[in-house]
Scaffold this motif. Structure first.
Motif, PDB file in Angstrom:
ATOM      1  N   VAL A 209       5.814 -26.714   9.440  1.00 59.18           N
ATOM      2  CA  VAL A 209       6.815 -27.875   9.598  1.00 59.18           C
ATOM      3  C   VAL A 209       6.467 -28.884   8.945  1.00 59.18           C
ATOM      4  CG1 VAL A 209       7.354 -29.049  11.673  1.00 59.18           C
ATOM      5  CG2 VAL A 209       6.409 -26.996  12.304  1.00 59.18           C
ATOM      6  N   LEU A 210       7.675 -29.332   8.140  1.00 60.15           N
ATOM      7  CA  LEU A 210       7.795 -30.495   7.381  1.00 60.15           C
ATOM      8  C   LEU A 210       8.596 -31.547   8.086  1.00 60.15           C
ATOM      9  CD1 LEU A 210       7.293 -27.941   5.345  1.00 60.15           C
ATOM     10  CD2 LEU A 210       7.346 -29.479   3.595  1.00 60.15           C
TER      11      LEU A 210
ATOM     12  N   THR B 168      20.278 -40.747  10.401  1.00 65.25           N
ATOM     13  CA  THR B 168      21.004 -39.354  10.140  1.00 65.25           C
ATOM     14  C   THR B 168      20.132 -38.269  10.195  1.00 65.25           C
ATOM     15  OG1 THR B 168      22.417 -40.408   8.733  1.00 65.25           O
ATOM     16  CG2 THR B 168      22.012 -38.166   8.564  1.00 65.25           C
ATOM     17  N   LEU B 169      20.226 -37.000  10.854  1.00 63.32           N
ATOM     18  CA  LEU B 169      19.282 -36.013  11.085  1.00 63.32           C
ATOM     19  C   LEU B 169      19.509 -35.016  10.409  1.00 63.32           C
ATOM     20  CD1 LEU B 169      18.944 -36.608  14.979  1.00 63.32           C
ATOM     21  CD2 LEU B 169      17.279 -37.380  13.164  1.00 63.32           C
ATOM     22  N   GLU B 170      18.667 -34.114   9.788  1.00 59.98           N
ATOM     23  CA  GLU B 170      19.141 -32.749   9.229  1.00 59.98           C
ATOM     24  C   GLU B 170      18.082 -31.873   9.732  1.00 59.98           C
ATOM     25  OE1 GLU B 170      18.840 -33.044   4.970  1.00 59.98           O
ATOM     26  OE2 GLU B 170      20.480 -34.434   4.682  1.00 59.98           O
ATOM     27  N   TRP B 171      18.403 -30.701  10.207  1.00 63.21           N
ATOM     28  CA  TRP B 171      17.547 -29.800  10.847  1.00 63.21           C
ATOM     29  C   TRP B 171      17.679 -28.417  10.336  1.00 63.21           C
ATOM     30  CZ3 TRP B 171      15.037 -30.919  15.413  1.00 63.21           C
ATOM     31  CH2 TRP B 171      15.430 -32.197  15.995  1.00 63.21           C
ATOM     32  N   GLU B 172      16.583 -27.835   9.870  1.00 60.32           N
ATOM     33  CA  GLU B 172      16.438 -26.373   9.110  1.00 60.32           C
ATOM     34  C   GLU B 172      15.330 -25.949   9.988  1.00 60.32           C
ATOM     35  OE1 GLU B 172      15.868 -24.347   4.998  1.00 60.32           O
ATOM     36  OE2 GLU B 172      16.462 -26.919   4.901  1.00 60.32           O
TER      37      GLU B 172
ATOM     38  N   THR C 221       6.195 -37.628   3.914  1.00 61.83           N
ATOM     39  CA  THR C 221       6.481 -36.057   4.404  1.00 61.83           C
ATOM     40  C   THR C 221       5.090 -35.853   5.097  1.00 61.83           C
ATOM     41  OG1 THR C 221       7.888 -35.528   2.477  1.00 61.83           O
ATOM     42  CG2 THR C 221       6.810 -33.985   4.038  1.00 61.83           C
ATOM     43  N   VAL C 222       5.210 -35.560   6.338  1.00 60.41           N
ATOM     44  CA  VAL C 222       4.218 -34.936   7.046  1.00 60.41           C
ATOM     45  C   VAL C 222       4.387 -33.360   7.048  1.00 60.41           C
ATOM     46  CG1 VAL C 222       3.142 -34.692   9.400  1.00 60.41           C
ATOM     47  CG2 VAL C 222       4.118 -37.058   8.634  1.00 60.41           C
ATOM     48  N   THR C 223       3.390 -32.786   6.722  1.00 63.42           N
ATOM     49  CA  THR C 223       3.236 -31.312   6.825  1.00 63.42           C
ATOM     50  C   THR C 223       2.411 -30.729   7.824  1.00 63.42           C
ATOM     51  OG1 THR C 223       3.898 -31.180   4.548  1.00 63.42           O
ATOM     52  CG2 THR C 223       2.879 -29.134   5.394  1.00 63.42           C
TER      53      THR C 223
ATOM     54  N   GLU D 173      11.932 -29.626   8.529  1.00 65.16           N
ATOM     55  CA  GLU D 173      12.154 -27.938   7.866  1.00 65.16           C
ATOM     56  C   GLU D 173      11.004 -27.233   8.358  1.00 65.16           C
ATOM     57  OE1 GLU D 173      11.827 -25.842   3.504  1.00 65.16           O
ATOM     58  OE2 GLU D 173      11.840 -28.136   3.885  1.00 65.16           O
ATOM     59  N   SER D 174      11.167 -26.115   8.817  1.00 66.14           N
ATOM     60  CA  SER D 174      10.160 -25.187   9.308  1.00 66.14           C
ATOM     61  C   SER D 174      10.480 -23.717   8.806  1.00 66.14           C
ATOM     62  CB  SER D 174      10.210 -25.181  10.800  1.00 66.14           C
ATOM     63  OG  SER D 174      11.453 -24.588  11.186  1.00 66.14           O
TER      64      SER D 174
END
Length: 352
Positions: free
Chosen positions: A294-295, A241-245, A341-343, A284-285
């Motif tokens: 960018v996370l 499942t993908l979530e884009w922001e 999480t990669v930031t 998330e960006s």
């Protein structure tokens, strides 16, 4: 036909930027530097001609006006001529610049010979020859310095390009065999999806082999990531499942190509794939203080994931960003409960 058009567009390479031998003399910093150096030269000449400890201010004023006039006139003409000179070879540029320097020097020397008496400049012909000789020496030294500086910058850029190409070549395409298996299984069931998957895969590998562009827009990088995720969705199905922001203002920012794709690859390979139930990968960006954030987060089970491969990929991306952005680029990881999480943080750069 549509598929062939997409494939043709993906093969086009951006034009290379042309680098010129002569620096931009129109910039305010260059003008100020020329004014200061010319004034110091005039001061040294005035002291050497006075033969005394006390400075002859009148002579300094005349030498300053004469020197500044020659230097600023040469800089202005060369600056205006740069559009014409830009595609020319270095030897043509050097010959043109030296000719301008000598002609301008001869012109101002002739004017001084007509307007000033011999008590100030001495014999007019001798004054002109002396001025031309000094301009020849200083012009040749300056052009030689510009050329050596240009070669040094070229060497630095070549070393940076080689380093980035080596780092980019290490991006792990381990999903190739799984992707090809997924495509093979789709050929009989859904030929259109199989064709789209082949195009997505070809775009990914074309981007891997393309070393002509050091920076692309976030929009292009996101599009590339979507192609990769489309291929992985064929294999993982509902488990992914993908979530884009991604904000619109972030899409215009520049980023090294294939910077986010390995992060998604890690998220799936180390986070989603080991879990039977799968999970959600979220990106998330946003912009803050002229910096792009960018996370990318994914579920994480330390017992089933491969830490070493994850760390190698992250170090690779970190080295690429450091090579391009210096110390302003930061890549860090964090784990909270079962979420990894990669930031990624780097300064804003936009296309001109």
């Amino acid at each position: 036909m549509k598929a062939q058009q997409r494939l043709s567009e993906s093969t086009q390479l951006p034009p290379r930027d042309h680098k010129q031998f002569i620096p931009n003399l129109c910039q305010i910093n260059a003008v100020l530097l020329m004014l200061i150096l010319t004034q110091l030269f005039a001061l040294v000449i005035s002291l050497s001609l006075s033969g005394k400890l006390l400075l002859d201010w009148g002579k300094l004023g005349l030498i300053s006006i004469y020197s500044q006039s020659i230097v600023m006139s040469c800089a202005a003409i060369i600056c205006i001529s740069m559009k014409w000179l830009k595609p020319k070879p270095a030897r043509i540029m050097a010959f043109y610049c030296m000719s301008i320097i000598l002609l301008i020097t001869a012109a101002y020397s002739s004017i001084c010979g007509l307007w000033l008496n011999e008590s100030i400049i001495g014999d007019a012909s001798t004054f002109m020859l002396r001025s031309i000789l000094i301009s020849t020496i200083l012009g040749a030294l300056l052009l030689r310095y510009f050329y050596l500086q240009y070669q040094w910058q070229e060497q630095k850029q070549a070393e940076l390009n080689s380093r980035l190409e080596a780092l980019q070549a290490r991006i792990r395409p381990h999903f190739l065999f799984n992707s090809m298996n997924s495509i093979a299984s789709l050929i009989a069931l859904d030929p259109q999806r199989a064709e789209d998957a082949v195009l997505d895969l070809s775009s990914l590998f074309r981007a891997t082999l393309n070393n002509d562009t050091m920076l692309i827009s976030m929009k292009e990088e996101i599009a590339l990531c979507r192609r990769y995720l489309n291929i992985e969705s064929l294999r993982l199905g509902d488990r992914l499942t993908l979530e884009w922001e991604v904000l619109p203002e972030v899409e215009a920012c520049l980023i090294p190509p294939l910077s986010l794709q390995p992060l998604f690859e890690n998220a799936i390979y180390h986070g989603i794939q080991p879990l039977k139930e799968g999970g959600t990968v979220r990106i998330e960006s946003y912009l803050k203080n002229h910096t792009v954030y960018v996370l990318i987060s994914n579920p994480f089970d330390p017992k089933r994931s491969h830490h070493e491969g994850n760390r190698i990929a992250l170090d690779n991306i970190k080295h690429r960003f450091t090579a391009l952005f210096g110390g302003e680029a930061v890549l860090k990881t964090s784990q909270l409960d079962a979420t990894f999480t990669v930031t990624l943080r780097f300064p804003v750069k936009r296309q001109v």
